[in-house]
Every structure is written in C-alpha cells, then in structure tokens.
Motif scaffolding. Structure first.
Motif, PDB file in Angstrom:
ATOM      1  N   CYS A 177      -7.022   1.157   4.332  1.00 50.21           N
ATOM      2  CA  CYS A 177      -7.183   2.794   3.867  1.00 50.21           C
ATOM      3  C   CYS A 177      -7.538   2.440   2.129  1.00 50.21           C
ATOM      4  O   CYS A 177      -7.808   3.597   2.171  1.00 50.21           O
ATOM      5  CB  CYS A 177      -5.443   3.337   3.351  1.00 50.21           C
ATOM      6  SG  CYS A 177      -5.547   3.140   2.160  1.00 50.21           S
ATOM      7  N   ARG A 203       0.320   4.342   0.421  1.00 45.34           N
ATOM      8  CA  ARG A 203      -0.258   4.893   1.903  1.00 45.34           C
ATOM      9  C   ARG A 203       0.264   4.842   3.026  1.00 45.34           C
ATOM     10  O   ARG A 203       0.189   6.079   3.261  1.00 45.34           O
ATOM     11  CB  ARG A 203      -2.395   5.055   1.207  1.00 45.34           C
ATOM     12  CG  ARG A 203      -2.267   6.313   1.239  1.00 45.34           C
ATOM     13  CD  ARG A 203      -4.179   7.028   0.607  1.00 45.34           C
ATOM     14  NE  ARG A 203      -4.552   7.905   1.879  1.00 45.34           N
ATOM     15  CZ  ARG A 203      -5.708   7.862   1.917  1.00 45.34           C
ATOM     16  NH1 ARG A 203      -6.825   7.255   1.382  1.00 45.34           N
ATOM     17  NH2 ARG A 203      -6.469   8.313   3.135  1.00 45.34           N
ATOM     18  N   CYS A 204      -0.331   3.818   3.092  1.00 51.57           N
ATOM     19  CA  CYS A 204      -0.147   3.505   4.280  1.00 51.57           C
ATOM     20  C   CYS A 204       1.976   2.977   4.252  1.00 51.57           C
ATOM     21  O   CYS A 204       2.357   2.602   5.478  1.00 51.57           O
ATOM     22  CB  CYS A 204      -0.668   1.904   4.544  1.00 51.57           C
ATOM     23  SG  CYS A 204      -2.090   1.926   4.483  1.00 51.57           S
ATOM     24  N   CYS A 235       1.275  -0.978   0.485  1.00 53.94           N
ATOM     25  CA  CYS A 235      -0.079   0.167   0.193  1.00 53.94           C
ATOM     26  C   CYS A 235       0.826   1.298  -0.429  1.00 53.94           C
ATOM     27  O   CYS A 235       1.890   1.518   1.293  1.00 53.94           O
ATOM     28  CB  CYS A 235      -0.720  -0.525   1.391  1.00 53.94           C
ATOM     29  SG  CYS A 235      -1.852   1.500   1.197  1.00 53.94           S
ATOM     30  N   CYS A 251      -6.408  -1.595   0.071  1.00 50.23           N
ATOM     31  CA  CYS A 251      -5.768  -1.749   1.139  1.00 50.23           C
ATOM     32  C   CYS A 251      -6.801  -1.822   2.298  1.00 50.23           C
ATOM     33  O   CYS A 251      -8.537  -1.429   1.771  1.00 50.23           O
ATOM     34  CB  CYS A 251      -4.943  -0.523   1.448  1.00 50.23           C
ATOM     35  SG  CYS A 251      -4.378  -0.044   3.138  1.00 50.23           S
TER      36      CYS A 251
END
Ligand SMILES: [Zn+2]
Ligand SMILES: [Zn+2]
Ligand SMILES: [Zn+2]
Length: 927
Positions: A405, A192-193, A190, A402
């Motif tokens: 998120c 973003r994470c 992911c 994900c």
C-alpha cells in the motif's frame, strides 16, 4: 624362410582425443541411471558390511536455476561422497530442498496479483507447493547434469509429511524442557494493511519526519562509574517522537568520549564529537566542558522519563554512531530491532502501546486512540509543555514503506514464539557441543562459538501461510497457549496423515476432538494458532527428519559441508535443534566453503555484470571442466572463476585426457596373463611404480583432508611432467620396437596398465564423467566392475623403493636433464635434427655418479636419454663429492646408420641381409 613383419607395434585406441563432454555427458549419466550405478554401489557396500560415512546435504532453497554457489557446493559434496565410496565406505547421498518460506509465498502472491486476497490459506499453500516442486525438479535435473550422484528419485523435502512429523517431536521435546516460550518482539508492521511484513516486503522511500532533541534528567548515578550528578540531563535525538512513550533506555557507545557541558544554565551530556552540531541545532552556544568520560562509564545510570512515570536506563550499544544526533540513542525495544536486541541484553521491558491500526492503546492513556503519525505533533507539544524539548526540525530521510500500500510502516512489538538460550542451560550446552565437533576451517569453531555466545533467543514464529504450523492452540476465552501431551499426540497423527496442510484445513475441534478444552479455564472455545515456523527451524530439524527417518542413513552425520554463511544459518540452527532434542551435536565434523568470485576477486552481482552461469559453461565445455575447476582451488577461501581461469583448467583437462588416451592405446594388446611380476621389472619401471604409489598415497591424504586443489595440482603435474614428458617418452622405444610379448615390452605395459587403473580411479571423484568414460575403454578383461564408481581403491600397494634408491634416481634425472640440454643445443646448431642422431659422452669424477651408472646398463641409459649411444669417461681417481663433480657432457652426431624401424643411428644396421635397413636389435625383435 618367410619374411617377418617389420612394422612397429603402433599404440591404438578408439578413446576419442576430444571429449565433446557437453554432448556426451548426458548420455553417460543416463547410462548410470539405466545401470542403477548408485543403487548397486550402496547394495554392494552394504553386503560388504562397510563402515558408513554420511555427508548430510544442506538443503538449497527450491527457487530459480542453480548458480555457481550451488555448483561449488554440490560438486564438492560429490567429490567427498565418491572418494568415501572408493575407500570402501557405505556413503549414501540424499539431496534435499528447503521448500517453505517467504520467497516462494511472495512469488506465488505476485503471480496471483489481486486474486490472492480472495484465496484461502490451503489454496495459497497448494500453489506454493506446486511452485516448490517445480523447482525441486528443475534444480534436480541441473544437479544431475553436474554429475552429482545420489538418491534423486527420493530426495528429502522439508514439505514432506515424515519430515514435518519429526518437527512435532523436536518441538515437543524442546517445549517439555521449557525452552519454548511466548514473548514480545518488534516486527515491521503496516498499520493500513494491519499486518506484519517480512524484510523483503519493505521498500524504502523518502519521508518527512519531525526530529527532536529531548533532555532526560539523571535520577540516580549511584550504579555508574561516572557521577555527573542529579541536576544533569542526558540529551537524546530521535526522528520518531511517537516512539517516546515506549522509551525505557538510552544507549551510549561504550568507547566514545562523552562530556558534561554547561550552557543555558543547565548541564547536558552528549558525545564530544557532536558538540558543535548540537550547538547549531539548539542555538545553545558557548557550551563549557565540565568533565569527560567514556560511554561505558555512564552505564547503569538511571534517568527519569520526560513525560511518563518511568525510569530510563543508560545502557551501552556498539551500533551507536556519531553521524548525527547526540551520540545518546533513545531506546524503545517494542519499536525497533536494534532496540529490541539491546533490550534483551539488559533485560528491558518491551512496551507496545500501539494497536494493529497504529493507534495508541490505553497503555499510553494520555493519547489513547491517536494515530501514531498524527501524534508526532502532540508529542512535540507535550515535550514543550514539560520543558524537555531542546530543539525540533523537519527532516526528509529514507524510511521504510509497505510494498503493497506504499504507506510508511512502523516497528511494532507483537507476540512471537521463542527458543530460550538460557533455560535448561541451553546456551552452555550448545557451546559445549561445539567443542565435540571437528571444525575443519581453522576459525570455524571460534566463529560459531562467538555467534552462539552472543545470539539472542531464537524467534521461531512467522505470521505467514507457507510453512509448518507452530503446533499450539489458543484459548479464545482466557488467551492461554495450549500445548499438552494429548494435543501433541493428536497433532502428530494429523501431520503424519495429512502433512501440515491438515492443520490449515481442519478446525481445532476437528483436530483435537474430546481434548479440545483449555486446561486453564476449561473453555472449549479453542482455536489453532496461525503462526508458522521460521524456515531455519524447518531445515534445522533435518538431521532428525532425514537421518533418523531413513533406513539408509544414520544420526549424527559425519560431515556438514556448506558455505561460510551457514555458521549463522544451518550449522547453527541444526546444532540448536539437535542440542534441544538430543543434547548432542548433529554432526561429527563441519567444513565450510568460501564464495565464488570473479577473476578480480569481486562478488558476483547482476549490477556488476560479472555473473557467470554454470549452465552456460556446461553447454560450452561440459560438466567435468566445471568439476575440475571446483577442485582446482582451495575452496575454504574465496574461489575465483573467469574465462581465463576456465581456459587454464581446460588446458589441464586436455593434458589429463591425453595421458589417459595414451595409456589406453599402449595396453591395447595387453592381457592379464602378460603381466610381468614386480621382481622381474626393470629398475626404471620399479621407479615409475614407486612414483605412482607416492602420488596415490598423497592424493588419498589430500582427499581425506579436503585439499582437493592439491589433488588437482599433483595429479596434473604427474601426468604432464612425469608421464607425458618423461616416462612415456622413454617407453616408446620398448613399446613400439621390442618383441611384442617380450619381457621388456610387457614390463612397460604392466606398469602402464597399473597406472591406467589406479590413476583413473584416483581422479574419478573429480572427473566423474571422464573417468568412467576411460573405464569403458579398458578391455573388460582388464577391469572388474562395469562402472568405475563400483570399484574400490586398490588396497594392495606397489612396493616403495628405499630412500637411497629414490635419491639415486633423482640424481640420474638431473644427469638426464643436463644431457638433454646438450642435445638440444646441438639441435639448435642444426648439427642433428632428432635426439636419436646423437651420442653422448659423460665425463665425471664423482664416485656417487659412478655407482649410479654402474647399476644401469648402457642400453638402459641410452633408452632413458633417448639417444643412440652413450659412453663414460670416469676419472682415474673418483672422489666422494657432489654427483656432478667433474661432470662434463658432450653430445655429438652418431656415426651409425639410421635403422628404418627404431630410428636409432647405430653401427648394427645392415648386418642382416634379409633386413638390410634394420639394426640387429630390431631384427631380433621381429615377429
Ligand atoms: Zn500496507
Ligand atoms: Zn482458557
Ligand atoms: Zn632398429
């Protein structure tokens, strides 16, 4: 003269007809624990210097209640262990649990919610530990409820310090052999994470993507069988244009037909089956077929990457389909699992030009810093510019997201630890060890051989918290991975002292002290690695972590017994760990079970509503019924369960229980000194003992070969067909009405006593609770041990009859059946109401039958057919023909008077004035 008691000897026992197993089994188990039955058994065998038999338990995952799969697994193991103990082996059973891994960490994180982010690794690990221990206790109690005997006080847990310490040794040995290496592998990521995700953390949702048809020009066809020529293009289709910078290959299915087509002034290669679709999508119509070949014929041809100065190799892969696209699949091993596996096979480069945030790195200079999803459009522009784009379209498809998120995720190659299958001839060694193992399932050896032959290197690292750390340090200055004799010694001491928690609590400096130095660059800027082991490495270590570290066990195991999914799992990880550590297989033999399915053979699924819960079955009928069910089918194939099946098993159980109850009642006034020596038994009793011995021998054989369903079948048949409806029926007259301590009655009791002891022991591995319950009802004086588990199967066997005698008995049984049928006919005609009202005449011309009948007294024949009189009419000239030659049986009503005591209708009633209602045999047998 005092009048004698004319009462018959009624059998009696307090053994209850109804088991009430659901209520009473827990009491029995508690008694076993209070009496330390398991410990005493092992102690006893140890004193006897017994050979050992080690069944090594595959650890279930410490999560949730037990299900039918656990039930099948654990009961089968218990049957094996109990059988071995009865055979005189020292057979300890140490249950274990798999305690680390994602599902627990996931549950804990879920329970914590947003608080999880604020917690340290040691804190999370403590919660995971608690969670695992909760289920170890819960499942342990449930397994005990199934009657499983073992060292429940001291099971093995993959989170124990001693367990983890052994893993250090195994890792180090494999590391020294050069089997362990660090390499790139794609994982779910992911952006973003900024983290890797496990399979279970991935959700699927609709996502819009740009799909493109791209042509790759053939650069070199000298190494392929097909020679399409350099002016030809292989056309690929992809929904992730951003992965094209990492393209290194194109995969074709080896067996599909591919063709070179001419159209729009160029030549294209694509799968024949997708030609029409290709024409529609690209608008290139009227493609002309130039030549056709199989996908395997183009293997090893080389294409030019469309916008990077790099080759793209044509390879073959079985997973290529003709669903959509061109049948030519773009391969980027750094961005996909299948691509990665194909890449291993062809030794392709694993490129990862994408950073943790999802931006291109300088490995793809052209678009450095660009986020991959945003880059899709730019890639399309680039393809147009290079004149390699044949078509593009927007599609909506199911795509990985994900779980946290909800952003779309990517596959991204990261550095992982591997065990090489090739170094040190590892794969060949493992395959060779497979041959030294006895695989009980016919196909077992073939299956594991294929799996080991075809498997890629073993990725042993995970980027999680709940597990055993990979014992490696890294130099922050030069990036070197540090594993040396010195660091391993320090790590080993740490794990032994604190368990793997120590790793997460202390810094590299604290762990290594003076040895905290990079051997490559000399820097002391060293960090401990943050990866943990794949849980399969944990459980794969168990043969050493458990068998080698405990005094009561020994390595290798005699047997591994698990579900058939473990050829991929534990059978394999254990083998690899053992071959890596010791160069040998960890087990001498392996047997696998099928799946528990419903009555219609379907797998159990919540969605199908066909899940059967063992705990509620136990609540309803008790564990012994479940144990009997386990034994009732061939477990090496799928094992069905349903209400109907359980009610059949329950019926069998009742018949078996009643058989035992009858035997207990029949010996209620019997003592050891009443035993009649074998030579003095009647021929029928000898025959019964012969039948018993034949049964015991075959049961032994079935247990030995894991054919428990045969044990079940033959044992039930013996109880219901031979004992209940023949032998016991015949014995009743002798037991009830003959002189209480006369040889005839004591002879019958001698046989029943032997059967009681031996049959109880024979079924004890299966009916663990009931067998010991029966045992407690056998007068102390007639048994040795306080619990049946402490007994051994009798070594001294009953004599077997010679084949001719057995055959004569079988013939006599046929004669008996024929006579019983005639009597039954008379009963139906209402001529008689009880067989004792009948007398039978047997007319025959067979010399064989004559010989058989002459060996038996008339009284014996009457007893065996349960009638009041028999007469023979042999033909004058007997001939050596079939036994039923000239056979005619007539049943008629007896002209005698009914004896009040034995119920036979005989002339001899009323001869004694003292006892006018009794026959003379009864008068003689009084007192
Ligand atoms: Zn995310
Ligand atoms: Zn360094
Ligand atoms: Zn009588």
């Amino acid at each position: 003269m005092e009048k004698k008691d004319t009462a018959i000897h009624m059998p009696k026992t307090d053994f209850p007809m109804k088991g009430n197993l659901n209520q009473r089994e827990p009491e029995f188990y508690k008694k076993w624990e209070d009496d330390k039955v398991y410990e005493n058994l092992l102690e006893k065998r140890k004193k006897e210097n017994a050979p050992s038999y080690i069944l090594h338990d595959g650890p279930p995952y410490a999560n949730g209640n037990i299900h039918m799969g656990h039930t099948l697994n654990k009961v089968l193991k218990d049957i094996v262990v109990r059988y071995r103990s009865f055979k005189g082996y020292y057979s300890p059973y140490v249950p274990g649990w798999d305690c680390h891994g994602m599902p627990i960490e996931h549950k804990v994180a879920e329970n914590l919610g947003s608080r999880a982010k604020t917690m340290t690794k040691p804190e999370i690990r403590r919660l995971c530990h608690e969670y695992a221990m909760k289920y170890v206790k819960l499942q342990g109690d449930q397994f005990k409820r199934l009657g499983i005997m073992g060292d429940w006080e001291n099971p093995y847990l993959t989170l124990n310090k001693e367990y983890e310490t052994k893993m250090v040794d195994i890792f180090w040995e494999m590391y020294k052999k050069g089997l362990v290496y660090r390499g790139l592998k794609p994982v779910y990521w992911c952006c973003r994470c900024e983290t890797a995700l496990a399979e279970a953390e991935v959700e699927y949702a609709d996502h819009k993507s740009t799909s493109v048809f791209v042509k790759f020009k053939i650069k070199d066809d000298s190494k392929s069988k097909a020679k399409p020529g350099k002016d030809t293009y292989v056309v690929i289709w992809t929904t992730t244009p951003w992965t094209l910078p990492a393209n290194v290959a194109i995969a074709l299915h080896p067996d599909f037909d591919y063709a070179v087509y001419e159209g729009a002034g160029e030549k294209y290669i694509l799968a024949k089956g997708l030609k029409t679709q290709f024409e529609e999508k690209t608008g290139i119509s009227g493609l002309k077929e130039i030549s056709v070949f199989k996908g395997k014929d183009l293997e090893r041809a080389v294409c030019q990457h469309p916008f990077v100065d790099r080759d793209s190799l044509v390879i073959n892969a079985d997973y290529v389909t003709l669903e959509t696209g061109t049948g030519c699949v773009h391969i980027a091993p750094g961005h996909g699992h299948e691509d990665y596996v194909a890449g291993l096979k062809y030794n392709l480069q694993i490129l990862n030009p994408v950073d943790a945030c999802g931006r291109y790195t300088n490995e793809f200079e052209m678009m450095k810093g660009e986020h991959v999803f945003a880059a899709n459009e730019k890639i399309v522009e680039l393809l147009k510019e290079k004149n390699v784009l044949l078509a593009q379209e927007q599609i909506t498809h199911s795509y990985a997201h994900c779980w946290r998120c909800k952003s779309p995720i990517i596959y991204r190659a990261t550095n992982q630890w591997f065990i090489s299958m090739e170094k040190d001839n590892f794969r060949a060694q493992a395959l060779n060890e497979v041959k030294n193992v006895k695989w009980f399932n016919e196909w077992g050896e073939d299956r594991i051989t294929k799996m080991i032959s075809g498997r890629p290197d073993w990725c042993i690292s995970r980027q999680r918290s709940w597990g055993v750390p990979i014992f490696v340090f890294t130099c922050k200055d030069c990036g070197e991975s540090i594993v040396t004799e010195k660091t391993i010694a320090k790590v080993r001491a740490l794990i032994k002292e604190e368990g793997s928690d120590g790793w997460f609590k202390h810094s590299a400096k604290e762990i290594l002290g003076d040895d905290c130095k990079c051997p490559k660059c000399g820097s002391d800027n060293v960090d401990r690695g943050s990866d943990i082991f794949d849980v399969w490495f944990d459980s794969g270590a168990s043969s050493f972590s458990v068998l080698e570290t405990r005094d009561d066990l020994s390595w290798p195991a005699d047997l591994y017994l698990e579900g058939s999914d473990q050829y991929r799992g534990w059978f394999q990880s254990s083998l690899l760990a053992a071959v890596g550590f010791k160069g040998k297989a960890p087990y001498k033999s392996v047997i696998s079970t099928g799946w528990v399915v419903d009555g219609q053979g379907r797998a159990m699924h919540k969605s199908l509503g066909n899940v059967i819960d063992p705990l509620s079955l136990i609540k309803k009928g008790g564990a012994d019924l479940l144990r009997l069910w386990v034994a009732s089918e061939d477990f090496t194939t799928d094992q069905p369960i349903s209400d109907e099946i359980m009610s059949r098993v329950t019926d069998s159980y009742r018949r078996i229980r009643n058989t035992f109850r009858y035997m207990l009642s029949a010996v209620n006034d019997f003592k050891k000194e009443d035993m009649v020596p074998y030579e003095e038994l009647s021929s029928f009793d000898k025959y019964a003992l012969h039948k018993m011995q034949v049964l015991l021998d075959s049961l032994d054989n079935y247990y030995e070969n894991f054919e428990f369903y045969r044990v079940y079948r033959e044992f039930s048949n013996f109880c219901s067909l031979f004992l209940s409806s023949y032998y016991f029926d015949v014995l009743k007259d002798r037991l009830y009405t003959f002189k209480s301590d006369g040889k005839q009655r004591r002879g019958a009791q001698t046989v029943i006593y032997k059967m009681l002891i031996n049959l109880t022991k024979a079924i004890a591995p299966v009916l663990a609770f009931t067998a010991d319950e029966v045992w407690q009802f056998i007068p102390q004086e007639l048994r040795n041990e306080s619990h049946i588990q402490l007994e051994k199967w009798t070594v001294e066997k009953e004599p077997l009859l010679d084949a001719q005698t057995v055959e004569e008995w079988e013939t006599f049984n046929k004669l008996r059946d024929a006579a019983l049928k005639k009597i039954e006919d008379k009963r139906k005609e209402k001529l008689i109401s009880h067989p004792y009202e009948a007398v039978v005449n047997i007319k025959y011309a067979s010399a064989k039958l004559d010989r058989i009948l002459k060996k038996l007294s008339k009284e014996e024949v009457e007893q065996m057919i349960i009638i009041s009189g028999v007469s023979y009419s042999p033909a004058e000239k007997l001939e050596e023909k079939e036994w039923d030659f000239g056979l005619e049986i007539t049943a008629s009503k007896s002209e005698g008077i009914k004896c009040e005591r034995c119920w036979r209708y005989v002339d001899a009633v009323g001869k004694d004035s003292e006892y006018p209602g009794l026959c003379s045999r009864c008068v003689e047998n009084l007192g």
